[in-house]
Each structure stands twice: as C-alpha cells, then as structure tokens.
Design a protein around this motif. Structure first.
Motif: not given
Length: 410
Positions: A35-41, A57-62, A72-79, A109-115
């Motif tokens: 809980d660093t008070g930060k957010t990611k999109y 895909l993750t980013t700090d600024d939209i 880039n990003g986490i690739e997903q399978d399916g339709s 996680n605490t580094e803002g990485k999507l896991v």
C-alpha cells in the motif's frame, strides 16, 4: 460502430491459464501488493490472432504517449476475455463456450508489477459483479429443457468459491417464458438483478411476447434468497444481454437504463421509449413520479449501454440510427437528477468499439469516465468529463484493439 455481435458473444465465463511474457511472475509464487499509495492502470488489448485473447498492458500514465502489445504485456490464450476488479485484485475471465475453466487472479506487487496470484476452476457464466467482498457469478440457461440458473459466490480476497444458490428462471418469469438476467447490482444490503423475459425456444431465444415490461428480481445477500420482483410497464427491460443497466448512486437510490429494444424474430417490437427509471433508497418499487425519457431528450435515439460516473452523471452509448438498435454509436452524458442530456464533443466521429459499460473506470477526481475507444484510425484511451461532456484524448494503444481498462493500487 459498436460491434453488437461481439457484445452478444461476451456472454459466458470461464477462465484459463496464461502464457506469460515480460510482465509475468516467473517464479510462480504468490506476490501480494503493498500500500504505497500508488496506482497503475491495466489496459487490455486484443490483436485478433487466432487462439490469443488479449495482452495485459500496464502503465502509470494514461494521459499521453503510447503503449504497444509488441514485445510487451502478459499474453493470454483463448478467444474472448472479460474482466472485473474486486478487493484490489484483477480477475481475467475466458469465454469458455459452456465449459468450465480456470479463474485467474492478478494483483500488483510492491514494485507495481502485475503478477499472477492464483487459479481455480469455475463454471461458465453470463453475469459477474462485485458484491460486498465477493464476486457474484450467474450461469443462466437460455433454451432447451434446462431452466435453473446457478449463482456462485467467490471470495474476492481468497479467490475461492464459498457458496451457491439456484433459481428456476421459468418460475421467476411466470408468464410462459423464462427470465434471463442481464446483470446484478448491489443496492444497499440486497442484490438487484434486472432480467429479460425471453422465449428460449432455440429459434428465437431472445425474442419475447412481452416487449414493454421491466423486471428486477430482488435477492437478499449472502443467502441469495428471492424476496420479490419489482415490475413496471413504462419502458422495456433494463440493460441487455451481458450488459449492465442498473446503478446505485451515492444517495442509495438506484437508476435503471432501458434500450427499449426487445425483439421478436429479430424485429424490434418495443413500443415504449428508451428511458431511465428509479428505485428510491430503502424501497423495492419503481418510483412512479420519476421517468427520464432519454429517447425524447436525445432527438429519437436509444440507449445502447451505460456507465455510471458519479453524482448522477452517466456516460451513455447511443445507437446511431434514431428509433432503432442499429447504427454507428454516439456518446452522450446524462444527469439523472436534472434529466439533462448532452452529446459528447471531441470524441472520434466513427467509433468501432468502446469499453463503455463494465470495462472502463472513473477518473481520479471522480468526475469523468475513462474509456477505451477503437476507431478505424487508431485506438486511444479517452477521458470524458461528466459535467461538460468534453472528451480528451490520452494514451494511444498500438498493436491491438482496446477491450478494457482497469486500475489497481500497490
């Protein structure tokens, strides 16, 4: 225009495993965000490749710049994939064509990485909504002899199914047809579930002989016991297939949005206007003194989908051809308190698909909707002011069409 056939497919839920790229958790261990008070999109985008649903895909600024699915990003399978955030977790849902699959949960996680946090098995469903600290999912039969809708409660913190209930949809409709829930909304300590009345005969599954009526089934929670059905006949059913159409505001009142687009044999048969109705806080009846005729205020257009912003402001997608459920969509903002209607300005002239409804978020100041808009010229995140109706272009998404936007803290 909005791809209504795509929306029709956005109906069933299952979940699957992921093929991970640079943003994935290589160790496979559960990592809990701080809980660093930060957010990611989180922006999801589909490339349209066979067997590939989306990239996360993750980013700090939209507000500016660009982001790409290439490398880039986490690739997903399916339709097809659908998403919901609850208890600061991001749930990825795979359209499973009726088959069960794995529920995949992500957080930062605490580094803002999507896991990836966890996987578990769940039924294919048609409705999913955050209720209290849970996610409520509903599998609704639409044809054949089966008429029992199954409701599942998922603990959104632990990612576990913690209970279930059932509802006979033919008995609920009570008119020779069957009820088909369009969505579920927490209103106070209850769950309100608007539904369509459908034939379910296999030839005209979503057709009805009751096009000019509105129904909301009221359930207690967490028991999910039916308490009553709220009825009206000033417009048609609320929401649509796989489309939310009921929201609770900050005052505890609930507002329902109807496209008035009920059909029989693929022909629109609704005779009532596309409109907004109201259920006052603490009641289980429609407020007969309130009726917002959006079709009249818009010059004849009907609501395609909606998304609540705040303080009575709601973003609408409107069908582009007056009096029908057809045509390239246009965006508008309404105030359900003053019953005002404003067309959105500075938005793209041609919208191929947008994330209006479940797949967008509210801005940090609470006064704007943040929406993904795909166009023939490109795909961007837009911020649409709820007071002025002015759209502001933000980050460009390259290498895929935007399917959702979410936000998590860490």
């Amino acid at each position: 225009m909005k791809n209504t056939s795509k929306l029709a497919l956005l109906a069933l839920l299952a979940f699957t495993t992921f093929s991970c790229s640079s943003d994935s958790d290589k160790s496979g261990e559960e990592v809990i965000g701080g809980d660093t008070g930060k957010t990611k999109y989180i922006i999801t985008a589909t490339t349209g490749a066979q067997g590939i649903a989306d990239y996360l895909l993750t980013t700090d600024d939209i507000s500016t710049g660009s982001i790409t699915t290439t490398g880039n990003g986490i690739e997903q399978d399916g339709s097809y994939r659908y998403y919901i955030t609850a208890q600061n977790n991001f749930f990825s849902l795979l359209y499973g064509q009726g088959n069960p699959g794995a529920v995949t949960t992500y957080n930062l996680n605490t580094e803002g990485k999507l896991v990836k946090k966890s996987n578990f098995q769940a039924e294919t469903v048609h409705v999913f909504a955050a209720i209290n600290k849970d996610i409520l999912t509903i599998k609704v039969p639409r044809s054949g002899a089966a008429s029992i809708a199954s409701m599942y409660k998922i603990d959104a913190e632990k990612s576990l199914i913690i209970g279930e209930a059932q509802q006979d949809t033919k008995k609920l409709a009570g008119n020779g047809e069957r009820a088909f829930f369009t969505w579920a909304t927490q209103v106070g300590d209850k769950v309100f579930m608007p539904y369509m009345s459908i034939k379910g005969d296999g030839l005209d599954n979503f057709g009805t002989v009751n096009p000019d009526s509105t129904w909301v089934a009221v359930y207690n929670y967490p028991e999910l016991k039916l308490e009553k059905v709220i009825k009206d006949n000033r417009t048609s059913y609320l929401g649509a297939y796989y489309t939310n159409g009921l929201y609770q505001d900050e005052n505890g009142d609930a507002y329902g949005f109807s496209s008035a687009a009920a059909t029989s044999n693929a022909v629109v048969t609704s005779t009532k206007p596309s409109a907004v109705v109201k259920i006052k806080k603490g009641t289980t009846e429609f407020d007969k003194t309130y009726f917002f005729n959006v079709q009249e205020k818009s010059g004849g257009y009907k609501i395609a989908s909606s998304s609540y912003i705040s303080k009575g402001k709601v973003l609408l997608e409107m069908y582009g051809t007056p009096g029908t459920n057809k045509g390239a969509v246009k965006l508008a903002v309404v105030d359900v308190y003053t019953q005002s209607f404003t067309w959105v300005t500075n938005a793209p002239a041609v919208i191929s698909f947008s994330t209006v409804n479940r797949y967008n978020i509210v801005s940090q100041d609470g006064n704007s909707a943040v929406v993904g808009i795909n166009t023939p010229e490109g795909n961007w995140i837009y911020t649409i002011n709820g007071s002025t109706g002015v759209a502001t272009k933000g980050i460009k998404v390259e290498g895929g069409e935007i399917t959702a936007i979410a936000k998590l803290k860490y």
